[in-house]
Design a protein around this motif. Structure first.
Motif, PDB file in Angstrom:
ATOM      1  N   HIS A 164       0.832  -1.207   0.000  1.00  0.00           N
ATOM      2  CA  HIS A 164       0.000   0.000   0.000  1.00  0.00           C
ATOM      3  C   HIS A 164       0.865   1.255   0.000  1.00  0.00           C
ATOM      4  CE1 HIS A 164      -3.818  -1.941   0.132  1.00  0.00           C
ATOM      5  NE2 HIS A 164      -3.683  -2.452   1.352  1.00  0.00           N
ATOM      6  N   ASN A 165       1.978   1.217   0.723  1.00  0.00           N
ATOM      7  CA  ASN A 165       2.841   2.397   0.790  1.00  0.00           C
ATOM      8  C   ASN A 165       3.555   2.684  -0.527  1.00  0.00           C
ATOM      9  OD1 ASN A 165       2.145   2.720   3.478  1.00  0.00           O
ATOM     10  ND2 ASN A 165       3.961   1.684   4.266  1.00  0.00           N
ATOM     11  N   SER A 166       3.603   1.702  -1.408  1.00  0.00           N
ATOM     12  CA  SER A 166       4.284   1.906  -2.694  1.00  0.00           C
ATOM     13  C   SER A 166       3.517   2.826  -3.627  1.00  0.00           C
ATOM     14  CB  SER A 166       4.514   0.555  -3.379  1.00  0.00           C
ATOM     15  OG  SER A 166       3.277   0.008  -3.819  1.00  0.00           O
ATOM     16  N   GLY A 167       2.218   2.991  -3.367  1.00  0.00           N
ATOM     17  CA  GLY A 167       1.391   3.815  -4.250  1.00  0.00           C
ATOM     18  C   GLY A 167       0.946   3.102  -5.504  1.00  0.00           C
ATOM     19  N   LEU A 168       1.304   1.822  -5.660  1.00  0.00           N
ATOM     20  CA  LEU A 168       0.913   1.018  -6.820  1.00  0.00           C
ATOM     21  C   LEU A 168      -0.069  -0.057  -6.383  1.00  0.00           C
ATOM     22  CD1 LEU A 168       4.484   0.533  -8.342  1.00  0.00           C
ATOM     23  CD2 LEU A 168       2.745   2.165  -9.098  1.00  0.00           C
ATOM     24  N   PRO A 169      -0.825  -0.625  -7.324  1.00  0.00           N
ATOM     25  CA  PRO A 169      -1.703  -1.735  -6.949  1.00  0.00           C
ATOM     26  C   PRO A 169      -0.894  -2.879  -6.353  1.00  0.00           C
ATOM     27  CG  PRO A 169      -2.243  -0.933  -9.156  1.00  0.00           C
ATOM     28  CD  PRO A 169      -0.969  -0.259  -8.752  1.00  0.00           C
ATOM     29  N   PRO A 170      -1.281  -3.363  -5.197  1.00  0.00           N
ATOM     30  CA  PRO A 170      -0.503  -4.438  -4.564  1.00  0.00           C
ATOM     31  C   PRO A 170      -0.359  -5.662  -5.467  1.00  0.00           C
ATOM     32  CG  PRO A 170      -2.079  -3.517  -3.022  1.00  0.00           C
ATOM     33  CD  PRO A 170      -2.410  -2.933  -4.358  1.00  0.00           C
ATOM     34  N   LEU A 171       0.839  -6.240  -5.446  1.00  0.00           N
ATOM     35  CA  LEU A 171       1.111  -7.487  -6.152  1.00  0.00           C
ATOM     36  C   LEU A 171       1.927  -8.364  -5.209  1.00  0.00           C
ATOM     37  CD1 LEU A 171       1.153  -9.373  -8.589  1.00  0.00           C
ATOM     38  CD2 LEU A 171       3.137  -8.120  -9.454  1.00  0.00           C
ATOM     39  N   ILE A 172       1.323  -9.469  -4.768  1.00  0.00           N
ATOM     40  CA  ILE A 172       1.952 -10.362  -3.798  1.00  0.00           C
ATOM     41  C   ILE A 172       1.974 -11.769  -4.372  1.00  0.00           C
ATOM     42  CG2 ILE A 172       1.765 -11.336  -1.474  1.00  0.00           C
ATOM     43  CD1 ILE A 172       0.348  -8.759  -0.635  1.00  0.00           C
ATOM     44  N   VAL A 173       3.061 -12.474  -4.115  1.00  0.00           N
ATOM     45  CA  VAL A 173       3.197 -13.863  -4.565  1.00  0.00           C
ATOM     46  C   VAL A 173       3.104 -14.770  -3.341  1.00  0.00           C
ATOM     47  CG1 VAL A 173       4.663 -15.541  -5.743  1.00  0.00           C
ATOM     48  CG2 VAL A 173       4.668 -13.146  -6.477  1.00  0.00           C
ATOM     49  N   ALA A 263      -5.037  -8.646 -13.837  1.00  0.00           N
ATOM     50  CA  ALA A 263      -3.624  -8.330 -13.626  1.00  0.00           C
ATOM     51  C   ALA A 263      -3.389  -6.897 -13.180  1.00  0.00           C
ATOM     52  CB  ALA A 263      -2.838  -8.612 -14.905  1.00  0.00           C
ATOM     53  N   THR A 264      -4.221  -5.954 -13.613  1.00  0.00           N
ATOM     54  CA  THR A 264      -3.943  -4.545 -13.337  1.00  0.00           C
ATOM     55  C   THR A 264      -4.443  -4.083 -11.975  1.00  0.00           C
ATOM     56  OG1 THR A 264      -5.989  -3.943 -14.490  1.00  0.00           O
ATOM     57  CG2 THR A 264      -3.945  -3.941 -15.779  1.00  0.00           C
ATOM     58  N   GLY A 265      -5.204  -4.916 -11.288  1.00  0.00           N
ATOM     59  CA  GLY A 265      -5.722  -4.538  -9.977  1.00  0.00           C
ATOM     60  C   GLY A 265      -4.906  -5.168  -8.849  1.00  0.00           C
ATOM     61  N   PRO A 266      -5.319  -4.902  -7.610  1.00  0.00           N
ATOM     62  CA  PRO A 266      -4.637  -5.537  -6.471  1.00  0.00           C
ATOM     63  C   PRO A 266      -4.718  -7.053  -6.583  1.00  0.00           C
ATOM     64  CG  PRO A 266      -6.070  -3.764  -5.730  1.00  0.00           C
ATOM     65  CD  PRO A 266      -6.386  -3.991  -7.173  1.00  0.00           C
ATOM     66  N   LEU A 267      -3.565  -7.722  -6.518  1.00  0.00           N
ATOM     67  CA  LEU A 267      -3.537  -9.128  -6.913  1.00  0.00           C
ATOM     68  C   LEU A 267      -2.595  -9.959  -6.038  1.00  0.00           C
ATOM     69  CD1 LEU A 267      -4.586 -11.058  -9.203  1.00  0.00           C
ATOM     70  CD2 LEU A 267      -2.475 -10.518 -10.427  1.00  0.00           C
ATOM     71  N   VAL A 268      -3.030 -11.198  -5.794  1.00  0.00           N
ATOM     72  CA  VAL A 268      -2.181 -12.215  -5.182  1.00  0.00           C
ATOM     73  C   VAL A 268      -2.062 -13.365  -6.173  1.00  0.00           C
ATOM     74  CG1 VAL A 268      -1.812 -13.779  -3.246  1.00  0.00           C
ATOM     75  CG2 VAL A 268      -3.000 -11.611  -2.876  1.00  0.00           C
TER      76      VAL A 268
END
Length: 321
Positions: A164-173, A263-268
């Motif tokens: 969230h602090n990155s300012g980009l949509p979250p991407l977590i693996v 892919a372009t939204g908050p994603l795990v």
């Protein structure tokens, strides 16, 4: 009698105890009261027994400290190889010693590693190549090894906060049942390369960040938070409640990675093991599963390769947005 005499002019002599005088206020009585039992010899200040007890306590504390240091030493990992070592030092990985083989053919990576270790106060030790072979368990060390403490895992909430602090949509693996440390290291490297904010592992039935994983990640594990989840399914549900969509890699899915509209939204992105794939509960938790289009003669891909392909597609779609 003076003081009692009623004759005119009669006065009380100074110092007479008769009549109203200032009393002791009970101090004498309290002074006669006992002060309790005599303290034990070891509790008396400056007593020889006290000094002996204090010395024994100090020795015991020193032994506990040495034991803790030994445990940390036993849990330490040795990272081998010029690229991984240089990457780790460059990334500021905490380390206790850099070991250099005698007579090594120094190149830019060796020079950078030695200078970086010196500037950070890491001891540089020159050892025989046979000793380096023993320390690294026969790994391909290329004459360079770095001893680091056991990896300190982040909490899944910390990974989400950093995203969230990155300012980009979250991407977590997230990894489900990946037990090969080489695959773990390769996934971490791909995650860092394609803009992921962190990696989440289950505490059980999963590879950990051992020296092998450190080496395979080429030091990127120091730049990307890696968290451990007590229950991966519950953690995925928590991430979903925070607005992230969960996509699992499944070879049997009819939707391919080329069609990944999420892919372009908050994603795990959840990656399963090569043989078993995703576990049943994790698959049921996913909002969507995707497969990777391949030629018919190939049944499956290595977990780290599959993760890299999907993450590259996610990064491509995000750049094109």
């Amino acid at each position: 009698m003076a003081g009692n005499d009623r004759r005119r002019g009669a006065i009380r002599k100074p110092g007479s105890k008769k009549g109203m005088v200032v009393g002791s206020g009970g101090q004498r009585r309290r002074g006669l009261e006992g002060k309790g039992p005599t303290p034990k010899a070891k509790d008396r200040v400056s007593h020889p027994a006290k000094r002996k007890a204090d010395a024994a306590k100090a020795r015991a504390e020193q032994q506990r400290t040495r034991h803790r240091q030994k445990e940390r030493s036993d849990n330490a990992e040795v990272i081998a190889g010029r690229n991984p070592v240089a990457e780790c030092i460059r990334a500021g990985v905490p380390a206790s010693g850099l070991y250099v083989a005698q007579g090594i053919d120094a190149d830019d990576r060796v020079t950078e590693a030695v200078r970086g270790a010196g500037s950070r106060g890491i001891s540089v030790v020159e050892v025989q190549r046979a000793e380096l072979d023993r320390m690294t368990g026969g790994a391909m060390h290329q004459g360079l090894a770095l001893q680091v403490p056991a990896y300190e895992y982040a909490h899944p909430e910390d990974v989400l906060t950093e995203a969230h602090n990155s300012g980009l949509p979250p991407l977590i693996v997230a990894l489900d049942g990946v037990t090969d440390p080489r695959n773990l290291g390769a996934v971490i490297r791909s995650a860092a390369a394609f803009g992921a904010h962190g990696v989440i592992l289950p505490q059980r039935r999963s590879a950990g960040l051992t020296a092998v994983a450190w080496r395979t990640s080429a030091g990127t594990a120091a730049k990307l938070p890696v968290a451990r989840a007590v229950n991966l399914t519950r953690t995925l549900k928590d991430l979903k409640s925070e607005g992230l969509m969960v996509v699992g890699l499944d070879a049997d899915s009819d939707i391919t990675s080329d069609e990944l509209e999420l892919a372009t939204g908050p994603l795990v992105v959840v990656v399963g093991s090569e043989g078993r794939g995703l576990s049943r509960l994790v698959r049921e938790t996913c909002d969507q599963t995707v497969s990777i289009p391949m030629a018919g003669s190939v049944e499956s891909l290595n977990a780290s390769v599959a993760a890299g392909i999907v993450l590259a597609e996610v990064a491509r779609r995000r750049r094109a947005r």
